[in-house]
Design a protein around this motif. Structure first.
Motif, short mmCIF file in Angstrom:
data_model
loop_
_atom_site.label_atom_id
_atom_site.label_comp_id
_atom_site.label_asym_id
_atom_site.label_seq_id
_atom_site.Cartn_x
_atom_site.Cartn_y
_atom_site.Cartn_z
N THR A 81 0.85 -1.20 0.00
CA THR A 81 0.00 0.00 0.00
C THR A 81 0.88 1.25 0.00
N PRO A 82 0.65 2.19 -0.92
CA PRO A 82 1.46 3.41 -0.93
C PRO A 82 1.36 4.13 0.42
N PRO A 83 2.47 4.61 0.97
CA PRO A 83 2.40 5.32 2.27
C PRO A 83 1.49 6.54 2.21
N GLU A 84 1.36 7.13 1.00
CA GLU A 84 0.46 8.29 0.86
C GLU A 84 -0.99 7.91 1.13
N LEU A 85 -1.33 6.61 0.94
CA LEU A 85 -2.67 6.13 1.28
C LEU A 85 -2.70 5.63 2.72
N SER A 86 -1.68 4.89 3.12
CA SER A 86 -1.65 4.31 4.48
C SER A 86 -1.85 5.38 5.54
N GLU A 87 -1.21 6.53 5.35
CA GLU A 87 -1.27 7.56 6.38
C GLU A 87 -2.67 8.17 6.51
N GLN A 88 -3.54 7.88 5.54
CA GLN A 88 -4.88 8.47 5.58
C GLN A 88 -5.91 7.62 6.33
N PHE A 89 -5.61 6.33 6.55
CA PHE A 89 -6.58 5.47 7.22
C PHE A 89 -6.96 5.95 8.63
N GLY A 713 13.05 15.03 -4.26
CA GLY A 713 12.09 14.16 -3.59
C GLY A 713 12.58 13.65 -2.27
N ILE A 714 13.88 13.36 -2.18
CA ILE A 714 14.44 12.79 -0.97
C ILE A 714 14.31 13.75 0.20
N SER A 719 8.35 8.51 -1.39
CA SER A 719 8.22 7.05 -1.41
C SER A 719 8.42 6.54 -2.83
N ASP A 720 8.52 5.21 -2.95
CA ASP A 720 8.63 4.63 -4.29
C ASP A 720 7.40 4.96 -5.12
N TYR A 721 6.22 4.98 -4.46
CA TYR A 721 4.99 5.32 -5.18
C TYR A 721 5.05 6.76 -5.70
N GLY A 722 5.44 7.69 -4.80
CA GLY A 722 5.49 9.10 -5.19
C GLY A 722 6.46 9.34 -6.33
N LEU A 723 7.65 8.72 -6.26
CA LEU A 723 8.65 8.90 -7.31
C LEU A 723 8.19 8.27 -8.62
N SER A 724 7.51 7.13 -8.53
CA SER A 724 7.01 6.47 -9.74
C SER A 724 5.99 7.34 -10.46
N GLN A 725 5.15 8.06 -9.67
CA GLN A 725 4.16 8.95 -10.27
C GLN A 725 4.84 10.15 -10.93
N ASN A 726 5.89 10.67 -10.28
CA ASN A 726 6.60 11.83 -10.83
C ASN A 726 7.30 11.51 -12.14
N LEU A 727 7.88 10.30 -12.20
CA LEU A 727 8.72 9.97 -13.35
C LEU A 727 8.04 9.08 -14.38
N GLY A 728 6.85 8.58 -14.05
CA GLY A 728 6.15 7.70 -14.99
C GLY A 728 6.86 6.37 -15.14
N THR A 730 7.76 2.38 -12.98
CA THR A 730 7.10 1.46 -12.04
C THR A 730 7.60 1.73 -10.63
N ARG A 731 6.82 1.30 -9.66
CA ARG A 731 7.23 1.47 -8.27
C ARG A 731 8.52 0.71 -7.99
N LYS A 732 8.68 -0.44 -8.64
CA LYS A 732 9.87 -1.26 -8.45
C LYS A 732 11.12 -0.50 -8.92
N GLU A 733 11.01 0.11 -10.10
CA GLU A 733 12.13 0.90 -10.64
C GLU A 733 12.44 2.09 -9.72
N ALA A 734 11.37 2.74 -9.26
CA ALA A 734 11.53 3.90 -8.39
C ALA A 734 12.21 3.49 -7.08
N GLY A 735 11.79 2.34 -6.55
CA GLY A 735 12.37 1.83 -5.31
C GLY A 735 13.86 1.56 -5.45
N ARG A 736 14.22 0.97 -6.59
CA ARG A 736 15.65 0.69 -6.85
C ARG A 736 16.45 1.99 -6.95
N PHE A 737 15.84 2.98 -7.58
CA PHE A 737 16.52 4.27 -7.76
C PHE A 737 16.80 4.90 -6.39
#
Length: 878
Positions: A81-89, A713-714, A719-728, A730-737
């Motif tokens: 779950t993206p942290p941007e969503l988790s923090e809203q629960f 961003g740092i 998060s990997d989700y946030g960076l993936s949205q910025n750069l278009g 995948t979250r996996k690629e963003a996480g590795r970056f």
């Protein structure tokens, strides 16, 4: 007797749907709010349309359920779950509590099982039941008394599944939905089903054999050798898949239907959370503008309204309050003043104070100490009487803001009550709200203002002690207090706007809009109202057959995020996006600015909010000059309308280069980052070289773009989700970056880890100048709240220190202009940029003076760098 109506909501499903349906939204504290907002919109729709007598929201209790014993890979492969969503629960749960809607979760079971069990019990008890979810699995619950509403692409657009609708759509019964899942599986839940069997084949087989069990016992009657082979081979898997898809309707749920009656929400609590989350539109719907609590009974006070204002009224130490009823104090009239000192409590009528030479002499006397609330506001408003307020030694508003910037300060009463000073009424209850707002008779007004003066006198010692205890006296006396008067000068001075140029720009934009409108109509093959989402949706998704990514209750979604994804599919999309951007420029910035130009001075007088943000950043309103869009060429050109107020003068702009990254280098102590800045390297190219292991010559524009996104961003704990949205990507690629970045700059990684531990110990973070931000959620047991707090802890010292640096630069610049006897004036502060107007003959001096002052505002381990430019307009000073 009215039939009972129960609404059951699948909490997790609706939250997910809302999060991905809406663009990321933030409130003024940086908390993401899009899922909460979407969830709230759904709740309001349900309450309005369904009018339930009973309600329950079910949540998943954890990742593991009884289904995992049957199949360990159940729901496997789902992205975290993206942290941007988790923090809203937590906020969604808080919202439900405010709405007095019961919520329930059960260890080892899913929300589906809770809903299935409660709906069955309610049906037996004679209820009409409505289930709301984004998950079609729940359609199996449909019956004559249970309707299952499934959200479509939007948030509030619901497709209602009744037995007849299911039959019409699939030719099956509700019970057969489970058999269908057994055959076709469900990729979202990682239910395998029978490989190669999709929805059409599954439906066809069930129409013939009725149930999965009948089918599997009659495989020899199935047409097609390959299909027979699949069914035979995956028979056990199909049975298991059906079991996984079957909702448990006898779960050990401890929910008494009598205890989940819905009787309405708690308005005060709903308003409080709406305000906290920044839901102004929803507040307006509630008709709420001010404080929700009624005032306590106020004690009577003795005070004097002098017949004449003479010097005998004033003492050495005075507590002083200026009242302007209009929120925009640049244009609102002073309606009264109060004075509290050793000689007594006084109300000074505005008309007497304005004409009193004794009052003017006292107000401008540096030796007469004055304690006030909001020095900047007082100074700006008194300047309209040609009175320059001097001798202010303490500002209760600024002191309280420094002590705890997380507190929202509505007015002086808010601040007073935090320190146990209760004999004061809020402005909202005293003056009224909205159309009921009015000025009471003189005796009541006098009493209200004198109470404010007394509150200021009672608060001063409390606030001073807290500043000393927090080691924040210097931040208060050396930074924020002098800054108040610099900001007051900037606000009063204002910035000249060329009306004719603005109008000319408006005409140019109108011409472009007409041309683009014609292009769009040509591409569409017909004329239609581009500003009508309904008409635009029909053109795009029916006539041009573009894929409909989202739907709303009124039709197709044509929001910006939808259109941006469709841009490669048809050239009309770029034209529509341009049309919208230019339209907003025209209405918000061209027409908007023309409305706020002072007719007398030809200037706009923005107001700086000095006591608002938790990071210490300044913001501006009426107009907001910090938000003029500069990505579009037409947006940048709006700055051409901002010109010097004197003939033959120029605009001079100076801004800090990558100030937050330089602060990060200093605070983290990372050797590579520090050396890069000391060597004056392009930091984004340097990061790309390190992360991708290439030479400077091999860094492509895309590599640098990615490095830039992660560099900035740092700082915000991206998060990997946030960076993936910025750069278009995948979250996996963003996480590795992100991983490679932190490996490249170990000092940054160490800082991020250490600051979290320090914040847990102290409960707050600090900037280099001791500005604090309290983050109590850092020790929360709730993972989502804690994660958000950790990102805030990482970012605040960086962003806050950058804010402190530019404030210090403003103070040093004001002093330098005075010392050097320059005519140049500081006009605006926009993010990391200072804008001056100056005579031509002082430009050579400014070219040396401004960078020198700004770059030495504070000493860091890396050099601060300032770029400057000048020209006839703000646009040219780039």
């Amino acid at each position: 007797m009215e039939k009972k109506k129960l609404v059951l909501i699948d909490g997790n499903s609706i939250a997910y749907r809302a999060f991905f349906a809406l663009p990321l939204l933030n409130n003024n504290k940086g908390i993401h709010t899009n899922a909460v907002y979407g969830f709230t919109m759904m709740l309001m729709k349900i309450l309005e349309e369904e009018k339930p007598t009973h309600m329950l929201v079910a949540f998943d209790a954890g990742k593991t359920t009884f289904r995992h014993k049957t199949f360990s890979e159940y729901k496997g492969g789902r992205q975290k779950t993206p942290p941007e969503l988790s923090e809203q629960f937590p906020f969604i749960r808080e919202l439900l509590d405010a709405y007095k809607i019961p919520r329930y979760e059960l260890e080892n079971f899913e929300a589906d099982d809770i809903i299935g069990t409660v709906s069955l019990s309610a049906e037996k008890d004679g209820f009409d039941v409505k289930v709301i979810s984004g998950d079609k699995d729940l359609t199996q619950l449909s019956s004559d008394n249970i309707t299952v509403g499934i959200t479509r692409k939007g948030i509030t657009d619901i497709e209602e599944y009744t037995p007849s609708h299911i039959n019409e759509k699939y030719g099956l019964t509700a019970q057969q939905i489970i058999d269908m899942k057994g055959l076709m599986g469900d990729a979202s839940d990682n239910i395998p089903g029978v490989p190669g069997i999709g929805e059409k084949t599954a439906i066809k087989l069930l129409k013939e054999f009725s149930t999965l069990e009948n089918l599997l016992s009659s495989i020899d009657q199935v047409n097609g050798a390959k299909l027979k082979e699949k069914l035979e081979k995956f028979k056990d898997q199909a049975i298991m898949s059906k079991q996984l898809a079957t909702i448990d309707r006898e779960a050990p749920v401890e929910v008494n239907l009598d205890q989940i009656g819905y009787e309405g929400f708690d308005k005060d609590k709903v308003v409080t959370i709406y305000k906290e989350l920044g839901f102004q539109t929803l507040l307006d719907k509630l008709g709420e503008e001010g404080s929700v609590t009624e005032q306590d009974e106020l004690e009577e006070i003795d005070f004097v309204i002098p017949n004449e204002i003479t010097s005998e009224l004033f003492a050495e130490d005075n507590y002083f309050y200026v009242e302007i009823l209009d929120d925009n104090y640049h244009y609102g009239d002073i309606i009264g003043l109060s004075l509290v000192n050793e000689k007594g409590y006084f109300f000074l009528p505005a008309e007497k104070a304005q004409t009193s030479s004794a009052f003017k002499q006292w107000a401008e006397d540096e030796t007469k100490k004055k304690v006030v609330y909001d020095a900047k506001r007082s100074e700006v408003s008194l300047k309209r009487w040609d009175i320059h307020l001097k001798g202010v030694t303490f500002d209760t508003l600024i002191a309280f803001y420094i002590i705890d910037p997380s507190e929202t300060i509505e007015d002086l009463s808010t601040l007073a009550k935090k320190y146990g000073v209760h004999n004061i009424q809020s402005d909202a209850s005293f003056y009224g709200k909205g159309v009921k707002r009015r000025i009471p008779e003189l005796s009541e007004l006098a009493k209200h203002l004198v109470r404010k003066g007394i509150a200021i006198s009672n608060l001063k010692d409390f606030l001073e002690n807290d500043l000393i205890k927090n080691e924040q006296e210097k931040l208060f006396t050396d930074l924020e207090m002098p800054l108040s008067f610099i900001l007051a000068d900037m606000e009063s001075c204002g910035v000249k706007v060329d009306r004719d140029r603005l109008r000319s720009m408006g005409e140019e934009i109108n011409e472009k809009l007409t041309k683009i409108e014609s292009n769009i109509h040509q591409l569409a093959g017909e004329k239609f109202n581009i500003n009508s989402p309904k008409q635009l949706g029909i053109i795009l998704f029916e006539k041009l057959s573009l894929p409909a990514l989202k739907k709303t209750k009124t039709g197709y979604s044509t929001s910006a995020d939808v259109l941006e994804k469709l841009a490669p599919d048809h050239e009309i999309i770029d034209q529509i996006l341009q049309y919208r951007q230019l339209g907003k420029l025209q209405s918000t910035y061209i027409e908007g600015l023309l409305k706020v130009i002072d007719p007398k001075s030809g200037k706009v007088h923005t107001r700086y909010n000095q006591a608002l943000t938790q990071t210490g950043r300044l913001s501006s309103t009426d107009p907001n000059l910090q938000n003029i869009p500069i990505r579009l060429e037409e947006g940048r050109k709006i700055r051409q309308a901002f010109i010097p107020s004197e003939k033959d003068w120029v605009m001079f702009a100076a801004d800090y280069s990558q100030i937050e990254l330089r602060v990060l280098a200093h605070i983290s102590g990372d050797e590579k980052l520090i050396q890069a800045f000391r060597d004056d390297l392009d930091i984004h190219t340097k990061t790309a070289m390190e992360v991708f292991h290439v030479s400077a010559e091999e860094v492509t524009s895309n590599m640098r773009r990615q490095a830039k996104a992660v560099n900035f961003g740092i700082v915000y704990g991206i998060s990997d989700y946030g960076l993936s949205q910025n750069l278009g990507i995948t979250r996996k690629e963003a996480g590795r970056f992100i991983e490679r970045y932190l490996h490249t700059y170990p000092g940054v990684k160490a800082y991020m880890d250490d600051i979290i531990q320090i914040t847990k110990q102290k409960g707050y973070v600090s900037t280099l100048l001791h500005r604090r931000r309290y983050i109590p959620e850092i020790t929360s047991r709730n993972f989502n709240l804690r994660s958000f707090a950790e990102r805030t802890a990482m970012n605040t010292p960086i962003q806050g220190t950058a804010a402190d640096i530019i404030k210090k630069a403003m103070i040093d610049m004001a002093e330098a202009l005075l010392t050097n006897k320059l005519k140049s004036r500081l006009l605006l502060q926009v993010h990391d940029e200072l804008i001056f107007e100056a005579p031509q003959e002082e430009i050579e001096t400014l070219k040396k003076l401004v960078p020198e002052i700004m770059e030495n505002a504070i000493e860091l381990d890396v050099p601060l760098k300032v770029d400057y430019a000048y020209g006839p307009t703000w646009f040219d000073a780039k």
